[in-house]
Design a protein around this motif. Structure first.
Motif, PDB file in Angstrom:
ATOM      1  N   SER A  62       0.853  -1.182   0.000  1.00 46.71           N
ATOM      2  CA  SER A  62       0.000   0.000   0.000  1.00 46.71           C
ATOM      3  C   SER A  62       0.893   1.238   0.000  1.00 46.71           C
ATOM      4  O   SER A  62       2.115   1.150   0.112  1.00 46.71           O
ATOM      5  N   ALA A  63       0.270   2.402  -0.087  1.00 46.75           N
ATOM      6  CA  ALA A  63       1.039   3.650  -0.089  1.00 46.75           C
ATOM      7  C   ALA A  63       1.824   3.813   1.209  1.00 46.75           C
ATOM      8  O   ALA A  63       2.941   4.323   1.203  1.00 46.75           O
ATOM      9  N   GLY A  64       1.269   3.378   2.326  1.00 45.64           N
ATOM     10  CA  GLY A  64       1.955   3.486   3.607  1.00 45.64           C
ATOM     11  C   GLY A  64       3.219   2.648   3.658  1.00 45.64           C
ATOM     12  O   GLY A  64       4.245   3.091   4.170  1.00 45.64           O
ATOM     13  N   VAL A  65       3.165   1.452   3.105  1.00 50.44           N
ATOM     14  CA  VAL A  65       4.337   0.579   3.075  1.00 50.44           C
ATOM     15  C   VAL A  65       5.384   1.162   2.129  1.00 50.44           C
ATOM     16  O   VAL A  65       6.579   1.121   2.415  1.00 50.44           O
ATOM     17  N   ASP A  66       4.926   1.746   1.020  1.00 45.04           N
ATOM     18  CA  ASP A  66       5.853   2.361   0.073  1.00 45.04           C
ATOM     19  C   ASP A  66       6.578   3.545   0.712  1.00 45.04           C
ATOM     20  O   ASP A  66       7.786   3.702   0.553  1.00 45.04           O
ATOM     21  N   LEU A  67       5.854   4.362   1.454  1.00 37.80           N
ATOM     22  CA  LEU A  67       6.462   5.491   2.151  1.00 37.80           C
ATOM     23  C   LEU A  67       7.452   4.999   3.210  1.00 37.80           C
ATOM     24  O   LEU A  67       8.564   5.532   3.331  1.00 37.80           O
ATOM     25  N   LEU A  68       7.061   3.975   3.944  1.00 38.33           N
ATOM     26  CA  LEU A  68       7.950   3.398   4.955  1.00 38.33           C
ATOM     27  C   LEU A  68       9.225   2.861   4.296  1.00 38.33           C
ATOM     28  O   LEU A  68      10.324   3.049   4.813  1.00 38.33           O
ATOM     29  N   ASP A  69       9.078   2.218   3.134  1.00 34.38           N
ATOM     30  CA  ASP A  69      10.220   1.700   2.393  1.00 34.38           C
ATOM     31  C   ASP A  69      11.175   2.835   2.027  1.00 34.38           C
ATOM     32  O   ASP A  69      12.386   2.715   2.171  1.00 34.38           O
TER      33      ASP A  69
END
Length: 160
Positions: A62-69
């Protein structure tokens, strides 16, 4: 009396720091970012060999995981650069190839703490834009009281 004065002046350490050019700083950045991604690739390969399902979490991210990455990558980049500069006393692969080095304001070798401080500052988003300008004096230099100097054009302290 004159000879004693000349002798004392001859013993004083002459330090002259010649800042690295913007072109060399940009070359350092490109080489260092390439070496970082090569390191991450090798590390990922080792992780996959020992745990083949490790990266499955990121497949339908999701976008949240992408940002965390992206944030984790910035932090890893900062730690990588800090570690390399600490181990090689202010040098990275880019600095080695361009003949430059990070030093304290007095020309002395940076400490491990200063190297890690420079590395963590690099993890700040948009830090790369702070290097734009002439002369090139990015945040990791300003905030850690360091310079990147051209080794061949500078006169560094004798014990360096």
């Amino acid at each position: 009396m004159e000879s004693t004065q000349e002798h004392l002046l001859a013993d004083e350490a002459v330090v002259n720091l010649e800042m690295a050019s913007s072109g060399k700083r940009f070359a350092n950045y490109l080489i260092d970012i390439a070496s970082f991604y090569a390191f991450i690739f090798a590390l990922s390969l080792i992780i996959v060999i020992f745990n083949p399902t490790f990266f499955d979490v990121f497949e339908n991210a999701s976008a949240g995981v992408d940002l965390l990455d992206r944030l984790v990558t910035l932090l890893l980049y900062g730690l990588y650069m800090g570690t390399v500069e600490a181990v090689f006393k202010g040098r990275t692969l880019g600095k080695l190839l361009t003949g430059t080095r990070a030093v304290n304001e007095d020309g002395s070798t940076i400490s491990m703490g200063t190297a890690f401080k420079r590395g963590i500052i690099r993890a700040i988003p948009f830090n790369a834009f702070s290097a734009l300008g002439n002369p090139c004096y990015p945040w990791q230099d300003k905030w850690s009281d360091t310079y990147v100097v051209d080794v061949k054009k500078s006169i560094l302290p004798a014990n360096e």
